[in-house]
Design a protein around this motif. Structure first.
Motif, PDB file in Angstrom:
ATOM      1  N   GLN A  33      42.943  25.887  29.815  1.00 35.49           N
ATOM      2  CA  GLN A  33      43.310  24.530  30.819  1.00 35.49           C
ATOM      3  C   GLN A  33      45.131  25.229  32.102  1.00 35.49           C
ATOM      4  N   ALA A  34      44.949  24.733  32.639  1.00 38.39           N
ATOM      5  CA  ALA A  34      46.034  25.452  33.388  1.00 38.39           C
ATOM      6  C   ALA A  34      47.864  25.017  32.784  1.00 38.39           C
ATOM      7  N   GLN A  90      47.659  37.690  34.085  1.00 39.23           N
ATOM      8  CA  GLN A  90      47.442  36.136  33.889  1.00 39.23           C
ATOM      9  C   GLN A  90      46.140  35.619  35.586  1.00 39.23           C
ATOM     10  N   SER A  91      44.806  35.313  34.715  1.00 43.12           N
ATOM     11  CA  SER A  91      44.619  35.159  36.238  1.00 43.12           C
ATOM     12  C   SER A  91      43.351  34.074  35.921  1.00 43.12           C
ATOM     13  N   TYR A  92      43.344  33.105  37.409  1.00 45.59           N
ATOM     14  CA  TYR A  92      42.738  31.899  37.645  1.00 45.59           C
ATOM     15  C   TYR A  92      41.415  32.144  37.936  1.00 45.59           C
ATOM     16  N   THR A 105      40.942  25.136  37.812  1.00 44.72           N
ATOM     17  CA  THR A 105      42.250  24.804  36.547  1.00 44.72           C
ATOM     18  C   THR A 105      41.380  25.510  35.173  1.00 44.72           C
ATOM     19  N   ARG A 106      41.501  26.533  35.036  1.00 45.94           N
ATOM     20  CA  ARG A 106      40.950  27.460  34.341  1.00 45.94           C
ATOM     21  C   ARG A 106      41.999  29.186  34.251  1.00 45.94           C
ATOM     22  N   VAL A 107      42.483  29.023  33.383  1.00 46.13           N
ATOM     23  CA  VAL A 107      43.556  30.195  33.321  1.00 46.13           C
ATOM     24  C   VAL A 107      43.194  31.350  32.213  1.00 46.13           C
TER      25      VAL A 107
END
Length: 596
Positions: A410-411, A431-433, A437-439
């Protein structure tokens, strides 16, 4: 053959694979309600205690659909990254896979890596969202994640609940309609892939296989491709809740064979089984050789139990093909084995299984990974063990293994994870979403740093909301040194460790402090030192137990007391030269738990 379906269930750990398998068996009446229990396929005590699947389990289900009788061969697989070799073997024996995603958790790291394994084997993927009846279920969000990951249509995704039995009929229908029937010629020579085996003390080795062409009859002569040994098929059959005898196992089926083999070395998982009368000349491409990630020494507590331990290790290797071992000797511990494991949980499970199934109490040394040393003469040496590291004066450079780590979280926990990974010499690559809310964070980091306690720390830093998966990406140059522990100037080789120079001093200090707590006091002072080569980087002293030799002197001249004290001092000096220091087993295990 057109009515056979071979499939497995793949998912991240704790997404409900075993529970869904339970419901499939109950719905199809493969198992009676009286025999039903949670995790019914997990037959090891360890699996029930820890609530995880360690071994893949195959079982045959009969199911009538649209007026026809279908045979479904189900293989339930583990979810933990340390047992991914079990998953790859299960996939090799199937044509399709149920990809399970927890509705409350969404897609996690191991979901992605298991999916890539399945796609690499050209399997038909049926996505299933599980646990839809839970309060925190996020069905629309998880549906979007799966569509983005697989590229399927939203209506292809099945909704189910393994616990309450919602959607089980739809899953069975999808297995029959979407997964292709096995291909293969029933009249061709026998060609079967061995995907598992187990040792039975009465019957010998029981081999599990999947037939790709031909058929296998009871009583016929069979041979294994790699050893070319010939055996009689004393008993063949299929796998229900137990083993069911058959006179013949047909093409496309998953079954077992008992030939009375007693020697564990004669059976190799991934080998091809064929008939002597009409042999096949092609072996089936099994699965790639297992690559151990973590190495540790396993030694018997009693040195004369070595041969017994060797037998037990061979029998265990039959049932767990990802365990590798070779002979090793240690000055402190005698004869034992240098074992390769897929991870720390795998190592813990092997140790537990040796104790429970074979009654073997063993000492495990500090786990480490394998390095590559380049000497000044141009030799390249694989180093699995601190003792085999060449002398620093002859070593030009040392390379250590690096991995690519995928962490999905979670972010809000990004900061904690960054701090943890950078402290472990990691580099952020990507780094990617996945959703707002989740990365997904991708790091490159040394495998050495992950071996000890990385997974535990990751879970505590993210309150359990991070999932972690990794794969090796090769070796890179590194400043690796060998750190020795000296007790009164003598090396204890079982406590030596290969470590990055920047971490050596801190690690050495902690280890000396821990040993000071664990070692018993002697009649003489004990010096505990951590050293790199001749340079001591940490030291602790255990003071001597002191007997009051002057107690009998009541008054009189001081020289009498001094004479007694000098005599005691000489005795302690002599004792220190010849005294042995017993290192308890906890000391070897303490290295693993330094941060506790």
């Amino acid at each position: 053959m057109k009515n056979i379906r071979n499939f497995c269930i793949i998912a991240h750990i704790d997404h409900g694979k075993s529970t869904l398998a339970d419901r499939l068996l109950q719905t199809t009446h493969t198992i009676s309600d009286r025999d039903m229990q949670a995790q019914v396929l997990d037959d090891m005590d360890l699996e029930r205690e820890k609530g995880i699947t360690i071994k893949s389990h195959a079982i045959q289900i009969d199911y009538p659909y649209k007026g026809e009788q279908y045979t479904l061969n189900l293989i339930d697989t583990p979810g933990h990254v340390d047992f991914s070799y079990e998953v790859s073997r299960a996939l090799a024996a199937c044509e399709g896979a149920l990809l399970l995603v927890d509705a409350t958790q969404g897609i996690q790291a191991q979901t992605i890596s298991n999916l890539y394994l399945a796609i690499g084997n050209d399997l038909e993927i049926i996505p299933v969202i599980n646990k839809i009846d839970m309060d925190g279920a996020m069905i629309p969000e998880v549906t979007d994640q799966i569509v983005e990951l697989i590229g399927c249509k939203p209506e292809d995704i099945l909704l189910a609940s393994g616990k309450s039995g919602i959607g089980i009929e739809e899953i069975l229908a999808a297995i029959i309609e979407r997964i292709p029937a096995p291909k293969g010629d029933p009249n061709a020579p026998l060609q079967a892939l061995i995907f598992d085996s187990v040792y039975n003390s009465f019957r010998g080795i029981i081999v599990y296989y999947r037939i790709f062409s031909g058929s296998l009859k009871r009583g016929e002569k069979v041979k294994f491709f790699s050893t070319e040994n010939v055996y009689d098929a004393d008993e063949v059959g299929i796998l229900k809740m137990g083993m069911e005898k058959r006179d013949r196992v047909e093409c496309g089926d998953v079954g077992y064979i008992i030939t009375g083999i007693k020697n564990a070395k004669e059976v190799k998982v991934g080998d091809t089984l064929t008939s002597v009368a009409t042999p096949t000349h092609e072996r089936i491409d099994g699965f790639e050789e297992v690559k151990p990630m973590v190495f540790a020494g396993i030694f018997p507590v009693e040195t004369d139990a070595f041969e017994e331990l060797r037998d037990c290790m061979e029998k265990l290797q039959l049932n767990d093909a990802s365990l590798t071992f070779e002979l090793e000797t240690s000055q402190a511990l005698g004869f034992g084995f240098r074992c390769g494991f897929l991870g720390l949980l795998h190592m813990e499970i092997i140790q537990e299984r040796l104790e429970r199934e074979f009654n073997q109490t063993v000492i495990t040394t500090v786990p480490n990974v394998s390095f590559i040393a380049h000497t000044s003469k141009g030799e390249v040496i694989d180093v699995h063990n601190p003792a085999t590291l060449p002398d620093p004066t002859r070593t030009e450079r040392i390379e250590e293994p690096y991995i690519k780590a995928q962490i999905i979280t979670q972010a809000e926990y990004i900061g904690n994870i960054m701090t943890l990974c950078i402290s472990k010499r990691g580099m952020l690559i990507h780094q990617s979403y996945l959703t707002p809310t989740r990365v997904e964070l991708t790091f490159e980091m040394p495998l050495t740093e992950i071996v000890f306690d990385f997974y535990d720390k990751l879970k505590s830093q993210t309150r359990g909301y991070a999932s972690f998966d990794y794969h090796p990406i090769g070796f890179r140059d590194s400043d690796i040194v060998r750190m020795d522990i000296l007790l009164n100037g003598e090396k204890v080789d079982a406590l030596s460790a290969l470590i990055h120079r920047s971490r050596a001093q801190e690690f050495g200090r902690k280890l000396c402090e821990k040993l000071k707590e664990l070692l018993n006091k002697q009649q003489f002072q004990i010096a505990i030192q951590a050293a790199i080569g001749a340079k001591v980087i940490a030291r602790e002293n255990i003071s001597a137990m002191r007997k009051d030799v002057t107690a009998k002197c009541y008054g009189g001249d001081i020289s009498r007391k001094r004479k007694l004290l000098e005599k005691q001092k000489e005795g302690k000096k002599r004792m220190r030269q010849i005294g042995n220091i017993e290192v308890p087993q906890e000391a070897f295990l303490a290295v693993l738990k330094l941060d506790d």
